[in-house]
Design a protein around this motif. Structure first.
Motif, PDB file in Angstrom:
ATOM      1  N   MET A   6       0.803   4.124   7.432  1.00 42.13           N
ATOM      2  CA  MET A   6       1.051   3.141   6.390  1.00 42.13           C
ATOM      3  C   MET A   6       0.263   1.857   6.618  1.00 42.13           C
ATOM      4  O   MET A   6      -0.184   1.211   5.675  1.00 42.13           O
ATOM      5  CB  MET A   6       2.548   2.832   6.300  1.00 42.13           C
ATOM      6  N   GLY A   7       0.071   1.490   7.885  1.00 38.84           N
ATOM      7  CA  GLY A   7      -0.769   0.327   8.140  1.00 38.84           C
ATOM      8  C   GLY A   7      -2.182   0.552   7.633  1.00 38.84           C
ATOM      9  O   GLY A   7      -2.786  -0.317   6.994  1.00 38.84           O
ATOM     10  N   THR A   8      -2.705   1.747   7.891  1.00 43.20           N
ATOM     11  CA  THR A   8      -4.036   2.091   7.391  1.00 43.20           C
ATOM     12  C   THR A   8      -4.037   2.185   5.869  1.00 43.20           C
ATOM     13  O   THR A   8      -5.013   1.805   5.212  1.00 43.20           O
ATOM     14  CB  THR A   8      -4.496   3.422   8.001  1.00 43.20           C
ATOM     15  N   ALA A   9      -2.947   2.690   5.296  1.00 46.27           N
ATOM     16  CA  ALA A   9      -2.859   2.785   3.834  1.00 46.27           C
ATOM     17  C   ALA A   9      -2.995   1.410   3.193  1.00 46.27           C
ATOM     18  O   ALA A   9      -3.732   1.244   2.212  1.00 46.27           O
ATOM     19  CB  ALA A   9      -1.529   3.422   3.423  1.00 46.27           C
ATOM     20  N   LEU A  10      -2.289   0.435   3.741  1.00 46.02           N
ATOM     21  CA  LEU A  10      -2.354  -0.906   3.167  1.00 46.02           C
ATOM     22  C   LEU A  10      -3.733  -1.523   3.361  1.00 46.02           C
ATOM     23  O   LEU A  10      -4.245  -2.227   2.492  1.00 46.02           O
ATOM     24  CB  LEU A  10      -1.276  -1.780   3.801  1.00 46.02           C
ATOM     25  N   GLY A  13      -2.961   8.087   5.478  1.00 45.67           N
ATOM     26  CA  GLY A  13      -2.904   6.678   5.108  1.00 45.67           C
ATOM     27  C   GLY A  13      -4.054   6.275   4.213  1.00 45.67           C
ATOM     28  O   GLY A  13      -3.879   5.511   3.255  1.00 45.67           O
ATOM     29  N   ILE A  14      -5.246   6.805   4.510  1.00 46.80           N
ATOM     30  CA  ILE A  14      -6.397   6.521   3.656  1.00 46.80           C
ATOM     31  C   ILE A  14      -6.148   7.050   2.250  1.00 46.80           C
ATOM     32  O   ILE A  14      -6.427   6.371   1.252  1.00 46.80           O
ATOM     33  CB  ILE A  14      -7.674   7.134   4.259  1.00 46.80           C
ATOM     34  N   GLY A  15      -5.590   8.259   2.167  1.00 50.92           N
ATOM     35  CA  GLY A  15      -5.263   8.817   0.853  1.00 50.92           C
ATOM     36  C   GLY A  15      -4.193   8.023   0.135  1.00 50.92           C
ATOM     37  O   GLY A  15      -4.278   7.788  -1.077  1.00 50.92           O
ATOM     38  N   ILE A  16      -3.173   7.593   0.879  1.00 50.15           N
ATOM     39  CA  ILE A  16      -2.105   6.786   0.274  1.00 50.15           C
ATOM     40  C   ILE A  16      -2.668   5.465  -0.223  1.00 50.15           C
ATOM     41  O   ILE A  16      -2.289   4.967  -1.295  1.00 50.15           O
ATOM     42  CB  ILE A  16      -0.960   6.564   1.283  1.00 50.15           C
ATOM     43  N   GLY A  17      -3.598   4.883   0.542  1.00 51.79           N
ATOM     44  CA  GLY A  17      -4.263   3.676   0.077  1.00 51.79           C
ATOM     45  C   GLY A  17      -4.994   3.910  -1.224  1.00 51.79           C
ATOM     46  O   GLY A  17      -4.982   3.053  -2.127  1.00 51.79           O
ATOM     47  N   GLY A  18      -5.630   5.095  -1.345  1.00 51.37           N
ATOM     48  CA  GLY A  18      -6.292   5.447  -2.598  1.00 51.37           C
ATOM     49  C   GLY A  18      -5.308   5.585  -3.745  1.00 51.37           C
ATOM     50  O   GLY A  18      -5.597   5.165  -4.874  1.00 51.37           O
ATOM     51  N   ILE A  34       3.356  -6.235   4.860  1.00 53.27           N
ATOM     52  CA  ILE A  34       4.238  -5.115   5.223  1.00 53.27           C
ATOM     53  C   ILE A  34       3.704  -4.410   6.469  1.00 53.27           C
ATOM     54  O   ILE A  34       4.441  -4.140   7.423  1.00 53.27           O
ATOM     55  CB  ILE A  34       4.348  -4.126   4.048  1.00 53.27           C
ATOM     56  N   GLY A  35       2.414  -4.100   6.456  1.00 56.67           N
ATOM     57  CA  GLY A  35       1.815  -3.463   7.618  1.00 56.67           C
ATOM     58  C   GLY A  35       1.858  -4.359   8.840  1.00 56.67           C
ATOM     59  O   GLY A  35       2.056  -3.893   9.971  1.00 56.67           O
ATOM     60  N   LEU A  36       1.696  -5.642   8.635  1.00 54.35           N
ATOM     61  CA  LEU A  36       1.736  -6.597   9.738  1.00 54.35           C
ATOM     62  C   LEU A  36       3.121  -6.615  10.379  1.00 54.35           C
ATOM     63  O   LEU A  36       3.251  -6.645  11.612  1.00 54.35           O
ATOM     64  CB  LEU A  36       1.381  -7.986   9.208  1.00 54.35           C
ATOM     65  N   TYR A  37       4.151  -6.555   9.560  1.00 51.99           N
ATOM     66  CA  TYR A  37       5.525  -6.518  10.071  1.00 51.99           C
ATOM     67  C   TYR A  37       5.723  -5.309  10.982  1.00 51.99           C
ATOM     68  O   TYR A  37       6.298  -5.421  12.076  1.00 51.99           O
ATOM     69  CB  TYR A  37       6.507  -6.471   8.907  1.00 51.99           C
ATOM     70  N   ALA A  38       5.228  -4.139  10.549  1.00 48.51           N
ATOM     71  CA  ALA A  38       5.392  -2.921  11.343  1.00 48.51           C
ATOM     72  C   ALA A  38       4.669  -3.036  12.682  1.00 48.51           C
ATOM     73  O   ALA A  38       5.181  -2.611  13.720  1.00 48.51           O
ATOM     74  CB  ALA A  38       4.862  -1.719  10.560  1.00 48.51           C
ATOM     75  N   ARG A  39       3.500  -3.622  12.672  1.00 46.76           N
ATOM     76  CA  ARG A  39       2.695  -3.658  13.889  1.00 46.76           C
ATOM     77  C   ARG A  39       3.126  -4.739  14.864  1.00 46.76           C
ATOM     78  O   ARG A  39       2.720  -4.721  16.030  1.00 46.76           O
ATOM     79  CB  ARG A  39       1.220  -3.835  13.523  1.00 46.76           C
ATOM     80  N   LEU A  40       3.948  -5.668  14.412  1.00 44.63           N
ATOM     81  CA  LEU A  40       4.431  -6.726  15.293  1.00 44.63           C
ATOM     82  C   LEU A  40       5.824  -6.455  15.839  1.00 44.63           C
ATOM     83  O   LEU A  40       6.352  -7.259  16.619  1.00 44.63           O
ATOM     84  CB  LEU A  40       4.436  -8.066  14.544  1.00 44.63           C
ATOM     85  N   GLN A  41       6.425  -5.346  15.455  1.00 43.87           N
ATOM     86  CA  GLN A  41       7.802  -5.082  15.860  1.00 43.87           C
ATOM     87  C   GLN A  41       7.967  -4.925  17.362  1.00 43.87           C
ATOM     88  O   GLN A  41       8.895  -5.412  17.953  1.00 43.87           O
ATOM     89  CB  GLN A  41       8.331  -3.824  15.149  1.00 43.87           C
ATOM     90  N   LYS A  42       7.042  -4.203  17.995  1.00 44.68           N
ATOM     91  CA  LYS A  42       7.081  -4.065  19.444  1.00 44.68           C
ATOM     92  C   LYS A  42       5.676  -3.705  19.904  1.00 44.68           C
ATOM     93  O   LYS A  42       4.844  -3.265  19.104  1.00 44.68           O
ATOM     94  CB  LYS A  42       8.078  -2.981  19.872  1.00 44.68           C
TER      95      LYS A  42
END
Length: 449
Positions: free
Chosen positions: A23-27, A163-168, A204-212
């Motif tokens: 999802m981070g890559t998707a965003l 994620g790339i596809g979801i971004g598309g 949103i992606g930033l939140y996920a990557r900063l969690q731990k």
């Protein structure tokens, strides 16, 4: 359970890994995709209005391609520090850079307001996007691959491909909604909305990557001073072949995601129709990429990659006549078929490339190889395809030949790489060189000098 390449294998849940990696890559790639969509549908009118439509499209794709030439630098810089101090900081920085540049693109005045400064600023922001994307792919892919349970590296690595596809999908959906709401009049103001939204979605992606912490630094005693130099010394053949795979695949990916949009509109389809096609292609990739990646876990990466490349090459010659029938249903099915077989290569690529390098140089090696190939392939794909169409008086057979050559490169390079699907990460990290000296030992002596 043993730990390899910064991550305890199996310690992350699949959902958690997918959210951070996929999802981070998707965003992030949502931002990348909407730029390509705008380059095909809007930017010729906004930033190059003084030219005829097809030439303006060629220049818009040229600006789009400029970002690809910043990707190798991004891959090298972020790969280096990702190998030296860990993945988390790199993944956060790439996301922030992409979000900020995307937001600013949505605020740019057009050619009618500031003249040549408008396309110049567009190219500058595109370069920043490309720099960020160059570091994103490798780090996100490794988070999935190095966290995967035994026998699932291909599947977990494909979270990035998904994620790339979801971004598309997100990009096509947002542009589609905006296109309908504006009655296909994107050029005035509506095209800016997806870019503004992209800047917000990055949070949103930033939140996920900063969690731990996503990664821990490798101990200095096992780390080459310059991991990329170590990779070039220890694995020159693999670097070249991985670059070839990236060149061929990304050429096809960006013919599919950008040139196909422009081609459809030139045939008389509306921009909303073209976005439906792009949405359908992206959905097909999201569905098939993990399936083909899982298949590669079972029967091997090379077989899946080669088979997918051959089928895609043959399919190109059927695609253009089908779209030329100017039937919305037939064309949508053609785009779905292209996306489905694109997943055959996109799914296994992250694991296949990562497995060619030991952990001390993995981020640097795979990122540099992939991003150099992406710059050479994706950075020129849409422009070359458009130029071929101009030179052949709109005969798409030349574009089909171009795509088939790119896929042949994917097949040949895949065949020449070693099969890695059934090796453990410990075996990959300790794989001997041709002279029988363990690779990691060689790196510790020469790469850390």
């Amino acid at each position: 359970m043993a730990s390899y390449g910064h991550f305890p294998a199996g310690s992350q849940s699949a959902l958690r890994t997918f959210f951070v990696s996929g999802m981070g890559t998707a965003l992030e790639f949502y931002d990348f995709v909407i730029y390509g969509t705008a380059a095909a549908l809007v930017f010729p009118k906004v930033f190059f209005p003084q030219m005829d439509p097809l030439t303006a499209t060629l220049f818009a794709f040229g600006a789009f391609g400029a970002g690809f030439f910043a990707r190798p630098l991004g891959g090298m810089v972020f790969g280096h520090y990702g190998d030296k101090i860990g993945r988390q900081k790199m993944l956060v920085i790439t996301l922030l850079l992409m979000g900020l540049s995307t937001l600013l693109i949505g605020c740019l005045p057009g050619y009618s307001s500031i003249g040549l400064a408008a396309p110049a600023l567009l190219v500058l922001l595109r370069l920043i996007q490309g720099f960020a994307a160059g570091g994103e792919w490798g780090g996100a892919a490794l988070f999935g691959i190095e966290s995967a349970p035994p026998g699932r590296r291909g599947l977990w690595g494909s979270f990035t491909s998904m994620g790339i596809g979801i971004g598309g999908i997100l990009g096509a959906a947002v542009f589609g909604i905006v296109s309908v709401a504006s009655n296909d009049n994107l050029a005035d103001f509506a095209w800016r909305i997806p870019f503004w939204l992209g800047g917000v979605l990055v949070l949103i992606g930033l939140y996920a990557r900063l969690q731990k912490p996503v990664a821990q630094p490798v101990e200095h005693k096992t780390q080459a001073r310059i991991p990329l130099v170590a990779a070039l010394r220890a694995r020159p053949k693999e670097m070249l072949l991985c670059t070839g795979i990236a060149f061929g695949y990304v050429t096809i990916a960006y013919i599919g995601s950008t040139f196909f949009l422009s081609y459809a509109t030139q045939l008389g389809y509306g921009s909303t129709d073209a976005l439906i096609f792009d949405f359908s292609l992206s959905v097909a990739i999201v569905v098939t990429a993990p399936l083909f990646a899982l298949l590669s876990d079972r029967i091997g990466r090379r077989k899946v990659m080669i088979l997918g490349a051959i089928i895609m090459a043959l399919g190109f010659f059927a695609f253009f006549p089908l779209v030329g029938m100017k039937s919305l249903l037939v064309s949508t099915l053609a785009y779905i078929a292209v996306g489905a077989f694109m997943g055959a290569t996109q799914g296994p690529i992250p694991a296949f490339l990562a497995e060619q390098f030991p952990r001390d140089m993995r981020y640097s090696g795979m990122s540099a190889a992939y991003q150099i190939g992406a710059a050479l392939g994706g950075g020129t794909a849409s422009s070359v395809a458009t130029a071929i169409l101009i030179a052949t008086d709109h005969n798409a057979v030349g574009v089909a030949v171009y795509g088939s050559v790119a896929l042949a490169i994917v097949a040949v390079c895949s065949f020449c790489l070693r099969e890695t699907a059934h090796l453990s990460m410990a075996q990959i990290d300790q794989a001997p060189k041709n002279d029988g000296v363990p690779l990691v030992a060689t790196v510790n002596r020469s790469g850390a000098a």
